[in-house]
Scaffold this motif. Structure first.
Motif, PDB file in Angstrom:
ATOM      1  N   LYS A 163       0.837  -1.207   0.000  1.00  0.00           N
ATOM      2  CA  LYS A 163       0.000   0.000   0.000  1.00  0.00           C
ATOM      3  C   LYS A 163       0.868   1.252   0.000  1.00  0.00           C
ATOM      4  O   LYS A 163       2.012   1.243   0.466  1.00  0.00           O
ATOM      5  CB  LYS A 163      -0.920   0.013   1.231  1.00  0.00           C
ATOM      6  CG  LYS A 163      -2.038  -1.014   1.162  1.00  0.00           C
ATOM      7  CD  LYS A 163      -2.989  -0.876   2.332  1.00  0.00           C
ATOM      8  CE  LYS A 163      -4.149  -1.865   2.203  1.00  0.00           C
ATOM      9  NZ  LYS A 163      -5.057  -1.795   3.353  1.00  0.00           N
ATOM     10  N   ASP A 227      -3.295   5.233  -0.720  1.00  0.00           N
ATOM     11  CA  ASP A 227      -4.156   4.282   0.004  1.00  0.00           C
ATOM     12  C   ASP A 227      -4.450   4.778   1.420  1.00  0.00           C
ATOM     13  O   ASP A 227      -5.556   4.600   1.929  1.00  0.00           O
ATOM     14  CB  ASP A 227      -3.474   2.904   0.096  1.00  0.00           C
ATOM     15  CG  ASP A 227      -3.317   2.245  -1.260  1.00  0.00           C
ATOM     16  OD1 ASP A 227      -4.329   2.143  -1.984  1.00  0.00           O
ATOM     17  OD2 ASP A 227      -2.194   1.834  -1.604  1.00  0.00           O
ATOM     18  N   VAL A 228      -3.427   5.369   2.040  1.00  0.00           N
ATOM     19  CA  VAL A 228      -3.572   5.891   3.399  1.00  0.00           C
ATOM     20  C   VAL A 228      -2.950   7.274   3.474  1.00  0.00           C
ATOM     21  O   VAL A 228      -1.882   7.508   2.903  1.00  0.00           O
ATOM     22  CB  VAL A 228      -2.888   4.953   4.433  1.00  0.00           C
ATOM     23  CG1 VAL A 228      -2.763   5.628   5.796  1.00  0.00           C
ATOM     24  CG2 VAL A 228      -3.667   3.642   4.572  1.00  0.00           C
ATOM     25  N   VAL A 243      -6.552  11.190  -0.623  1.00  0.00           N
ATOM     26  CA  VAL A 243      -6.691   9.740  -0.449  1.00  0.00           C
ATOM     27  C   VAL A 243      -7.444   9.134  -1.632  1.00  0.00           C
ATOM     28  O   VAL A 243      -8.303   9.772  -2.241  1.00  0.00           O
ATOM     29  CB  VAL A 243      -7.402   9.422   0.891  1.00  0.00           C
ATOM     30  CG1 VAL A 243      -8.890   9.782   0.836  1.00  0.00           C
ATOM     31  CG2 VAL A 243      -7.213   7.975   1.305  1.00  0.00           C
ATOM     32  N   LYS A 244      -7.082   7.898  -1.967  1.00  0.00           N
ATOM     33  CA  LYS A 244      -7.798   7.172  -3.028  1.00  0.00           C
ATOM     34  C   LYS A 244      -9.231   6.877  -2.588  1.00  0.00           C
ATOM     35  O   LYS A 244      -9.520   6.792  -1.389  1.00  0.00           O
ATOM     36  CB  LYS A 244      -7.118   5.817  -3.280  1.00  0.00           C
ATOM     37  CG  LYS A 244      -5.825   5.872  -4.052  1.00  0.00           C
ATOM     38  CD  LYS A 244      -5.285   4.452  -4.215  1.00  0.00           C
ATOM     39  CE  LYS A 244      -3.927   4.478  -4.910  1.00  0.00           C
ATOM     40  NZ  LYS A 244      -3.311   3.133  -4.923  1.00  0.00           N
ATOM     41  N   GLY A 247      -9.848   4.573   0.332  1.00  0.00           N
ATOM     42  CA  GLY A 247      -8.662   4.593   1.196  1.00  0.00           C
ATOM     43  C   GLY A 247      -9.006   5.071   2.605  1.00  0.00           C
ATOM     44  O   GLY A 247     -10.158   5.362   2.918  1.00  0.00           O
ATOM     45  N   ARG A 248      -7.991   5.178   3.453  1.00  0.00           N
ATOM     46  CA  ARG A 248      -8.209   5.553   4.850  1.00  0.00           C
ATOM     47  C   ARG A 248      -7.408   6.804   5.190  1.00  0.00           C
ATOM     48  O   ARG A 248      -6.270   6.957   4.758  1.00  0.00           O
ATOM     49  CB  ARG A 248      -7.767   4.424   5.802  1.00  0.00           C
ATOM     50  CG  ARG A 248      -8.297   3.040   5.477  1.00  0.00           C
ATOM     51  CD  ARG A 248      -9.788   2.916   5.664  1.00  0.00           C
ATOM     52  NE  ARG A 248     -10.231   3.027   7.053  1.00  0.00           N
ATOM     53  CZ  ARG A 248     -10.275   2.025   7.910  1.00  0.00           C
ATOM     54  NH1 ARG A 248      -9.835   0.816   7.592  1.00  0.00           N
ATOM     55  NH2 ARG A 248     -10.726   2.215   9.141  1.00  0.00           N
TER      56      ARG A 248
END
Length: 321
Positions: A163, A227-228, A243-244, A247-248
């Motif tokens: 990630k 991703d993050v 963010v994607k 994502g987070r």
């Protein structure tokens, strides 16, 4: 009942504050503080070094007073030192052991009245770990709260190998740890991180593939998404744009904007034990600011420096020279 072979003093020196306010106004050195009594699950640590964190001066300003412990307070979450006494239920540690940890289990729920900027501190066994053999007490004292916050946030957002991550505030105490853990513990595919111009080389040396100068570039408008996003500086409004989809975003400070969530550390010595091999191998290194080591007598100056917000890595107070 606690046991000890050594004769310990009944009084100690500690920095305390009896009212909320700026560190320069309220922090006082007291030479007549009672050495803390132990509960059965605690050890008494002779403090060699204590790390300080932004939470310390925010607490001193009274930002958490509705759930704080009573005044007077000895500040300090992070400790590295030597066990000098153990409670009757303590299994893991014995007198003479070199330990480190964040002594306050829940920062936002009645944090301990007596912290670590003192000659002795009492701490539950479960919050401590053995000090990595290759690290000095000063280096170890700069780790616990920052590395546990970095690790806990990465765990909460289910970070894993392959990630990508963007770290906001990559040169700070927590940021320097997130970059190193993402690379060496989790196996990130790509690490981007923000800092001011003079700290970009540090980000690269820690493992960032894409150092971003926030004074010149708006990271939230980069075509690449991550991703993050781990926000350590309180820029959640921008973080959520980087963010994607799916994502987070994790933040540790400031307002939270969905889909972000806030992570508040719960201290746990088992996390430090888990990360010790990475510290002992030298893959993950403590980062102490070049101007960030202060003597016990310079505790006010240490806080003044931390409060500038310009610190690289950590500020540490050496209690025993």
């Amino acid at each position: 009942m606690a046991s000890s072979t050594a004769t310990l003093p009944s009084k100690m020196k500690a920095w305390t504050y009896s009212e909320y306010g700026k560190s320069s106004d309220v922090l006082k050195l007291d030479s007549d503080v009672v050495v803390p009594q132990l509960n059965d699950d605690q050890v008494l640590v002779k403090v060699v070094a204590a790390g300080i964190n932004p939470v310390d001066f925010k607490r001193m300003l009274g930002m958490f007073k509705e759930f704080d412990s009573p005044l007077p307070i000895i500040p300090g979450f992070d400790v590295a030192g030597v066990v000098v006494k153990v409670g009757s239920q303590v299994k893991k540690f014995k007198e003479g052991d070199e330990v480190y940890g964040d002594i306050i289990e829940k920062a936002m729920d009645q944090p301990k009245q007596f912290g670590t900027i003192a000659e002795y501190t009492a701490v539950e066994e479960k919050l401590l770990a053995f000090k990595p053999k290759n690290l000095s007490f000063v280096e170890a004292a700069g780790l616990p709260l920052a590395i546990e916050t970095a690790y806990g946030g990465l765990e909460r957002c289910e970070f894993s190998a392959g990630k990508s991550i963007l770290v906001l505030g990559g040169a700070g105490g927590v940021g320097t740890m997130i970059i190193q853990l993402a690379k060496h513990v989790y196996g990130a595919s790509k690490i981007a991180a923000t800092s001011s111009t003079g700290k970009l080389d540090l980000l690269k040396s820690l493992g960032a593939d894409l150092p971003i100068d926030y004074t010149k570039e708006n990271f939230e408008y980069l075509p690449e998404k991550f991703d993050v996003v781990y926000d350590t500086v309180g820029q959640c409004d921008k973080a959520v744009k980087a963010v994607k989809e799916g994502g987070r975003v994790v933040t540790i400070i400031g307002a939270v904007i969905p889909p972000a969530f806030i992570y508040i550390i719960t201290s746990n010595g088992a996390v430090l034990e888990k990360l010790n091999p990475f510290l002992e191998s030298g893959k993950v290194k403590p980062i102490i600011d070049p101007k960030g080591l202060f003597s016990f007598s310079q505790t006010r100056e240490a806080f003044a420096y931390l409060e500038t917000g310009r610190v690289t890595g950590k500020v540490v107070i050496s209690i025993i020279p």
